[in-house]
Structures are given as C-alpha cells and as structure tokens.
Design an enzyme around this catalytic site. Structure first.
Site, short mmCIF file in Angstrom:
data_model
loop_
_atom_site.label_atom_id
_atom_site.label_comp_id
_atom_site.label_asym_id
_atom_site.label_seq_id
_atom_site.Cartn_x
_atom_site.Cartn_y
_atom_site.Cartn_z
N ASP A 33 1.06 -1.36 -0.18
CA ASP A 33 -0.04 -0.04 -0.04
C ASP A 33 0.89 1.28 -0.04
O ASP A 33 2.03 1.14 -0.14
CB ASP A 33 -0.94 -0.09 1.00
CG ASP A 33 -0.33 -0.22 2.46
OD1 ASP A 33 0.91 -0.35 2.55
OD2 ASP A 33 -1.00 -0.09 3.52
N THR A 35 0.11 4.85 1.54
CA THR A 35 0.34 5.79 2.70
C THR A 35 1.09 4.94 3.86
O THR A 35 0.65 4.24 4.45
CB THR A 35 -1.11 6.30 3.19
OG1 THR A 35 -1.80 6.67 1.84
CG2 THR A 35 -1.05 7.17 4.15
N LYS A 206 -16.30 16.32 4.59
CA LYS A 206 -14.98 16.04 3.73
C LYS A 206 -14.67 14.76 3.49
O LYS A 206 -15.36 13.80 4.01
CB LYS A 206 -13.86 16.63 4.51
CG LYS A 206 -13.23 15.69 5.36
CD LYS A 206 -11.80 16.29 5.90
CE LYS A 206 -11.14 15.41 6.80
NZ LYS A 206 -11.75 14.57 7.97
N THR A 311 -3.31 1.00 -3.47
CA THR A 311 -3.70 2.33 -2.80
C THR A 311 -5.00 2.58 -2.49
O THR A 311 -5.77 2.30 -3.78
CB THR A 311 -2.81 3.33 -3.21
OG1 THR A 311 -3.24 4.55 -2.26
CG2 THR A 311 -2.99 3.92 -4.46
N ASP A 313 -5.88 5.68 -2.69
CA ASP A 313 -6.01 6.92 -2.99
C ASP A 313 -6.43 7.14 -4.68
O ASP A 313 -6.55 6.09 -5.27
CB ASP A 313 -4.61 7.57 -3.00
CG ASP A 313 -4.50 8.85 -2.04
OD1 ASP A 313 -5.44 9.63 -2.70
OD2 ASP A 313 -3.41 9.46 -1.65
N LYS A 376 -7.63 -6.23 -3.25
CA LYS A 376 -6.38 -6.93 -2.84
C LYS A 376 -6.48 -8.46 -2.94
O LYS A 376 -5.40 -9.00 -3.42
CB LYS A 376 -6.10 -6.45 -1.54
CG LYS A 376 -5.63 -4.97 -1.49
CD LYS A 376 -5.17 -4.57 -0.07
CE LYS A 376 -4.84 -3.29 0.12
NZ LYS A 376 -3.97 -3.04 1.51
N1 LIG Z 1 -10.06 11.46 7.68
C1 LIG Z 1 -10.63 11.50 6.41
N2 LIG Z 1 -11.89 11.95 6.08
C2 LIG Z 1 -12.41 12.09 4.84
N3 LIG Z 1 -11.76 11.30 4.05
C3 LIG Z 1 -10.73 10.65 4.03
C4 LIG Z 1 -10.23 10.43 5.35
N4 LIG Z 1 -8.97 9.91 5.25
C5 LIG Z 1 -9.07 9.48 3.96
N5 LIG Z 1 -9.97 9.93 3.10
C6 LIG Z 1 -10.41 9.71 1.85
O1 LIG Z 1 -10.58 8.28 1.62
C7 LIG Z 1 -9.34 8.07 0.54
C8 LIG Z 1 -8.94 6.70 0.83
O2 LIG Z 1 -8.41 6.83 2.16
P1 LIG Z 1 -7.95 5.10 2.51
O3 LIG Z 1 -7.79 5.35 4.06
O4 LIG Z 1 -8.85 4.14 2.22
O5 LIG Z 1 -6.70 5.06 1.89
P2 LIG Z 1 -5.15 4.80 2.88
O6 LIG Z 1 -5.35 3.58 3.53
O7 LIG Z 1 -4.93 6.12 3.53
O8 LIG Z 1 -4.37 4.64 1.42
P3 LIG Z 1 -3.39 3.40 1.19
O9 LIG Z 1 -4.12 2.36 0.92
O10 LIG Z 1 -2.46 3.84 0.03
O11 LIG Z 1 -2.60 3.41 2.51
C9 LIG Z 1 -8.45 8.82 0.56
O12 LIG Z 1 -7.92 9.00 -0.78
C10 LIG Z 1 -9.27 10.32 0.77
O13 LIG Z 1 -9.74 10.71 -0.38
NA NA Z 2 -2.98 2.59 4.11
#
Ligand SMILES: Nc1ncnc2c1ncn2[C@@H]1O[C@H](COP(=O)(O)OP(=O)(O)OP(=O)(O)O)[C@@H](O)[C@H]1O
Ligand code: NA
Length: 729
Positions: A33, A35, A206, A311, A313, A376
C-alpha cells in the site's frame, strides 16, 4: 532459524511465522500500500482551492505539524489554470503576482473563513504546542492532522472554538470516516448569545472528491450557490486532477445549513445528513515518499522482484507517487494510452474484469488506485494464477483476507490494526517498505546457507562412501579387503568436519550478490540441478584424491605390502597400511574442512568472494576471517589431526593408523590439487552461467520489450524498447 529471527528484530522486522523468512527469499511480487509504507505518512496541505476565492499555496516547511512554519501565497485562479501544462510563469513573475506572505495576512476573508470552518470542525485530529518541550504535537489520522495544521496556520484550530466553559461551537453529531464510504460528516452548532433563537447549525463534510460530489447539489461561488451541473462537476474534477497529478491527495470540502428540531442527534440517518451539500473547495495534501523508497524499489527490481502499489488513493495521485518512487517508468507519458492503462488501473476497472480477462492481460497492473480490500484479494489470486510468489502489505481491519491469501502477509507495526497484524506472517515495526527488503535479503541468506550446509554435508558423505566402497578393491593376500579408512576415523571425521563447520555455514553473512539475482523457486527447493551436479563433482573429486593418497603410499612409494588382518592390528606387516591410512585420514579431514570454505559461495572463487575486492592478495584471509565461527571450527579440526596421528596408543589402537613423515608431502600436494580442482570447477560454472545464466528480469522488461516497442510513441522519445526504459529508471 532462531538466529535469523533475532537479527531481524534489529532490522525493523518481527517474524511471526518462522518459515515466512525463508519464503520471503522466494518472493517474486510485492503488493504494497502507499500511505505510510511507500510514503512517510506525514501529510501536509500544499494547496487549498476555495472555489469562491482562489487557490492558496502553502510553502515548504521542515516540520509538517508546526502551523507557524510556512508562508502562504494566493492566486485568484483555480488550480487547473496554473498547472505546469499552462504557460509557465517565471519565478519573478510569480513572486510579483502572488507573493509569499504570513498566514495572518489572509485572515478575515469571508469564504476562506467558511472553508476553514469545514476544515477544522470536520476533523478529529488535534494539534497543539507542548508546553514542556516547546514542540508541536499532533494526534490523529495523518490526513486530518494535515488539515488541522492547515487551519491552525490561520489561527483556526478547533480547540480555540470548542474548549472552555462557553465554547463558541459545539459538536452535535458525527458520521465517521471509513475506507468504504471514504468521507465523513459532522454537525456543529455555533454559539448563540440570545438563547435558542438565532442559533445556527451546520453539517460539514469532507472526503474523497467523487464521494463528496455525490452528496453535493450546489457549488459555492462568490455571488452565491450555483446548481451542480454536469459542467460544474467536470470543472471540479479537472481541478482535482490538476492537483492529483502533482502527487497530492485531494479531498473535497462541503457544507449545508442544518435546521432540525431534533435533540436526538445520534438517531439521524447518515443518508439524510449527507445530501444537498454545497461544495466549498478542494484541499490537496502531499505525503512525500520516504527517502529510502525509491532505492528500495530499485533494489527490488534488481533482485527480480516486481513491485505493485495497491492504494486507496485517487488514480492520478497514485500514479504521480508511483513515478516518484520508480514503480512506474519516469517517462510514462510517452507510452501509449493502452500501455498506461494496463499499468495503472482503478479498482473499479480491475474488478470489472473477469478472472479470464485478467489472465489474458499481458501484464498485471503495477498500480491499482481506489483499492478496496476485496481488490487486494483478487490481485493475489491473479498473481497466483500466474505462478507468482506474493508478499502483500496491509494495515486495515479488512485487509486480513488478502494478507492470509498472500504467500507472505506483511503487517504494519505502527499504523496497522491488530486484526491485520494477527493475519500477517511478519510485521514491520517501522511500517517502512525498505524494511521488507531487509527481510527478503535475510530470507535469501538463510536459504543460501541451508544450501551450502546441505551441499557440504552431502558432498562429504559421497566422498566418504566412495572412498570406502572403491577402497574395497585393496585386498590382502587372504583376499580380505583392507580399509583405506578405519571406522573410528570415519566417525571422527564426520564429527569434526560437519558439526561446527556446518553450523558456521549457517552464520555466513549474505554474499554481496544475494540481491542481484532472481528469486529462487520454492517448488524446486534447494535441490537444484546445479547443487546435485556440484555435490557429485565435489564428492568424487575428494574420493579420488583420498584413494590416490592411499594407493600412493602403499603402491607408489611403498612395496605394496597390504599385510595381514590390517583392519584390526598393526602387527603382521601392517605398518605401511597404517601409515597410508593416516595420510588418507588427514587428506579427507582437511578436504572436508576446506570444502566448507569453498561452499561459502557456490560459484565464486574462495580467493575472490567479493565482486570488487580492495586487496587482491590478502582478501582470502579476510574471507576466512569474516566468519570467525567458521574459521575457528575449521582451524580446530585442522589442528586436531596432529594429536590423533601422533599420540601413541590413541593412534594405533583406536584409530588404526600410525605416525607419518614423508607422507606429508602427499597431503600437501593433494590439498593444493583439491583447491585447484574445485576452483577449476567453479570457474567452468562461472563461464557457463555467464552464457546461460538465470538473469534478473525487471518489471519493465517483463512488460515485454515488444509491448513497449509496439506502443511507445515515436514522438521524440528515445524509449523504443524495454531495455531503454530500464536504463532510465
Ligand atoms: N479522515 C478522512 N476523512 C475523510 N476522507 C478521508 C479521510 N482519510 C482519507 N480520506 C479519503 O479516503 C480516501 C482513501 O483513504 P484510505 O484510508 O482508504 O486509503 P489509505 O489507506 O490512506 O491509502 P493507502 O491504501 O495508500 O494506504 C483518501 O484518498 C481520501 O480521499
Ligand atoms: Na494505508
């Protein structure tokens, strides 16, 4: 195994299942992943687009959580209008038009203030200055910390409004974020001095841009809210892509006034709150890649391992970061759209494909964006159908199926959920992608050492068996075979040459080429054709030398008298046989010991173990010394030969051999021949493998030189084949 595990703790890896290290050495594909693993997980807001006003850019700062640290510049255009694709402005032009100013210069702007309200209240993170250490501390999710820091730059931190006896804002409800809905909403009430009348309540939202847009019906401009038409939506998405293609994670901010008489806030259904929103703007966060990541990805490619990024993202963000860390080739834009879309997919695209369609893809995607845990799992299965050996990282609660399905599941020690950690085989204590490399190297080292150990042991056994069996031809006058080695000698040799030296081989450090050759095949295991041929050659060579030493002493230089009953007593003319036995015994003991040194590398000369040694003539001594345990166990075996030959009684009665003198010259000459023979064999192997060797195949080349030459656009690019691309990465 136990040794390996201990070492790994110092290298940021906890091994939960012991055999997983060995498996890691065989990994052909890593799905990581983004982040926190490939990136630092320390986000900072870089751009804020307040639709009604313009775009705020935040300057560089060296502390991502210090809200006082950076300057801000403002442009009245949306982000799309000043991406590098447009006419570039010079540095001076930029500075004149939109100078860098402290954040306080911007406070009080109407729409910025409303934007900041959403940013600060729809947020659970806290940012504050620690009084004792005088440092800035932040707690919460990295995305939210970044947004809270951003608000705090304008002195708009949440605490200021919500703490104290008479807070000006209070939270009424919260609809939390999760990876499936990808957005969050809160309801806040602003303080009202004249009792209940005049109180204002707001729903703030958001989240991922697509998800927030689903809930928006209007878009906020300076002159008021405009209906969200298809064009408006397209404009927003265009601006989002402009931010995302700079590697920024983009979130959208929206709000709506809330008029409800209810006091039972917990009962309001999410769907009722998350609709009819007015879009206020976008916010772009940068999560810089870890400094080690690009190097680690390159090292993976060198080691024949393909790296995939899965990801949550957005596609553009993922793509930009993937280019930065080298998962995608840097000049990807010069490739045809077909190739690009085979390398970068969204989970939606990937999930739409049937298993057969996935199997028909020339290559599996290197990047999957907006990934869900289920995607995944499908990716692991697709890789398995291609006979790949897969390591998968995961931190989320829902990642366990994928982690379990992968050949090696990798959990995250810091950011990971306990569920994910429980489902994993190893855990990275620092969440760092580069640490995976450490464990792969360790896995390969262990696998190598097991191979060396087995090769040494079996070659030695073959040597003993052949010496004894072929030695049956030495018959005395009564037709009885005279053993070239006595049983006690054999037992002694086994004990002294295979116990400690083989243990020492287990401690061998990794050779400097472990990470530049392709992964080994766990299905074949250690018994490769190379190993089988090796152990035959070494075994027979040692046996031949041993038999020769016996024959030389008895028949070459002696009178050929094999005596009478020489397997038991030295009387009856067995003096010559007993001396010959000592010679053979010494030869075999020393050969078996030196063989351990020769096994340190299966192909390289023992006298040139490093690919690029500093001192040609002394390096063998350093090689001997770099593994002290091995050194001393070989030395000990080497020296004990002398008392065993010369202590009276012990020699003739127990070991059935006698002291020797001129026979030493045979031993020494044969020891030289032993090294020459083995070095010659290794030399032949090196020549052979240079021609027919197993070459590392990089992901770019696996994409197929043909694929690239077929698709790569001709427009001014030098990239005509995979090799070229590989050189660029
Ligand atoms: N705290 C939050 N509040 C609102 N939306 C969020 C928040 N955090 C992430 N997002 C949105 O959700 C999307 C996906 O986040 P998610 O946590 O699923 O991915 P991640 O685990 O951070 O990324 P990766 O998989 O690369 O580690 C982000 O791209 C963002 O647009
Ligand atoms: Na992550």
């Amino acid at each position: 195994m136990a040794v390996g595990t201990k070492i790994m703790v110092g290298r940021h890896v906890i091994v939960r299942k012991l055999d997983s290290l060995e498996a890691l050495g065989a990994v052909t594909n890593i799905c990581s992943d983004k982040t926190g693993t490939l990136t630092q997980g320390k986000m900072v807001v870089k751009k804020a687009w307040v639709i009604a006003e313009g775009t705020y850019s935040i300057g560089d700062s060296n502390n991502p959580v210090d809200p006082t640290s950076a300057e801000i510049s403002f442009e009245s255009d949306p982000p799309f209008d000043h991406t590098p694709l447009k006419v570039p402005k010079t540095q001076a032009q930029k500075q004149a038009e939109s100078p860098w100013l402290p954040a306080s210069e911007f406070t009080g702007k109407e729409f910025l203030t409303q934007y900041l309200n959403i940013a600060t209240f729809c947020n659970l993170a806290s940012v504050h200055r620690n009084r004792e250490t005088d440092r800035w501390d932040a707690r919460g999710d990295p995305t939210e910390i970044a947004i809270q820091v951003f608000a705090s730059r304008f002195d708009w931190g949440r605490r200021k409004f919500t703490s104290g006896d008479n807070p000006s804002w209070t939270q009424l409800a919260e609809y939390p974020f999760d990876s499936d809905v990808k957005r969050m909403t809160v309801i806040y009430r602003s303080f009202c001095s004249d009792g209940e009348k005049g109180c204002v309540e707001w729903a703030f939202m958001k989240g991922a841009v697509e998800r927030v847009l689903e809930a928006c019906t209007t878009i906020q401009y300076t002159d008021g809210a405009v209906l969200m038409s298809a064009e408006q939506e397209e404009r927003v998405l265009k601006n989002m892509e402009a931010l995302a293609s700079q590697g920024l994670r983009v979130l959208a901010l929206a709000k709506r006034p809330w008029h409800s008489q209810t006091e039972d806030w917990g009962q309001l259904p999410r769907e009722d709150v998350e609709r009819d929103m007015a879009l206020f703007g976008l916010i772009g966060l940068y999560d810089p890649p870890r400094v080690e990541t690009a190097g680690a990805v390159k090292a993976c490619h060198r080691a024949g391992i393909n790296v995939h990024m899965l990801t949550g993202d957005h596609k553009q963000t993922a793509r930009a970061i993937a280019i930065q860390v080298g998962i995608l080739p840097p000049r990807i834009n010069q490739l045809s759209p077909d190739v690009i879309s085979s390398m970068v997919m969204t989970a939606a695209q990937f999930d739409l494909l049937s298993d057969d369609a996935i199997d028909d893809l020339p290559v599996l995607p290197l990047v999957i964006a907006r990934c869900t845990p289920q995607t995944k799992v499908r990716m692991v299965e697709a890789l398995h159908r291609r006979k790949k050996f897969v390591a998968m990282t995961g931190d989320g609660v829902n990642d366990s199926p994928a982690l379990k399905r992968a050949d090696v599941g990798i959990g995250m020690g810091m950011a990971g959920s306990d569920v994910a950690k429980d489902a994993s085989d190893i855990v990275l204590t620092d969440d760092n992608f580069a640490s995976i490399l450490n464990s792969i190297e360790e896995g390969r080292r262990m696998f190598d050492n097991i191979k060396k150990f087995v090769l040494h042991l079996l070659a030695e056994n073959i040597a003993q068996a052949c010496t004894l069996l072929i030695g049956l031809v030495f018959k005395d006058s009564t037709g009885l075979s005279v053993f070239p080695l006595a049983p006690v000698e054999i037992l002694w040799i086994i004990m002294i040459t295979s116990s400690f030296p083989d243990m020492g081989l287990g401690w061998e450090p990794a050779s400097d080429d472990v990470m530049t050759r392709p992964p080994h095949n766990l299905k074949v295991g250690i018994f490769t054709m190379e190993l089988l041929v090796d152990l035959t050659v070494y075994g027979f060579w040692m046996a031949a030398l041993c038999l020769a030493s016996f024959a030389l002493v008895v028949f070459g230089f002696g009178d050929g008298n094999l005596g009478h009953n020489c397997n038991h007593r030295i009387d009856d003319g067995c003096e010559l046989v007993y001396r010959a036995r000592s010679t053979t015994f010494t030869c075999l003991t020393w050969f078996a010991l030196f063989l351990a040194w020769e096994m340190v590398h299966m192909r390289r000369s023992f006298f040139r173990l490093e690919s690029d040694p500093p001192h040609i003539w002394t390096m063998w001594a350093r090689h001997a010394w770099r593994n002290p345990f091995l050194f001393w166990s070989i030395m000990a075996g080497f020296i004990t030969v002398f008392p065993i030959i010369y202590i009276p009684g012990l020699n003739t009665v127990v070991f059935k051999h006698a002291p020797i003198s001129w026979e030493w010259s045979i031993v020494i000459i044969e020891a030289i021949l032993f090294f020459l023979g083995i070095e010659f064999w290794k030399f032949c192997k090196r020549v052979y493998f240079r021609r027919h060797g197993d070459k590392v195949r990089n992901p770019e080349t696996e994409l197929g030189a043909n694929t690239f030459s077929r698709y790569a656009s001709t427009a001014g690019s030098g990239a005509t084949d995979g090799v070229e691309l590989e050189a660029q990465t």
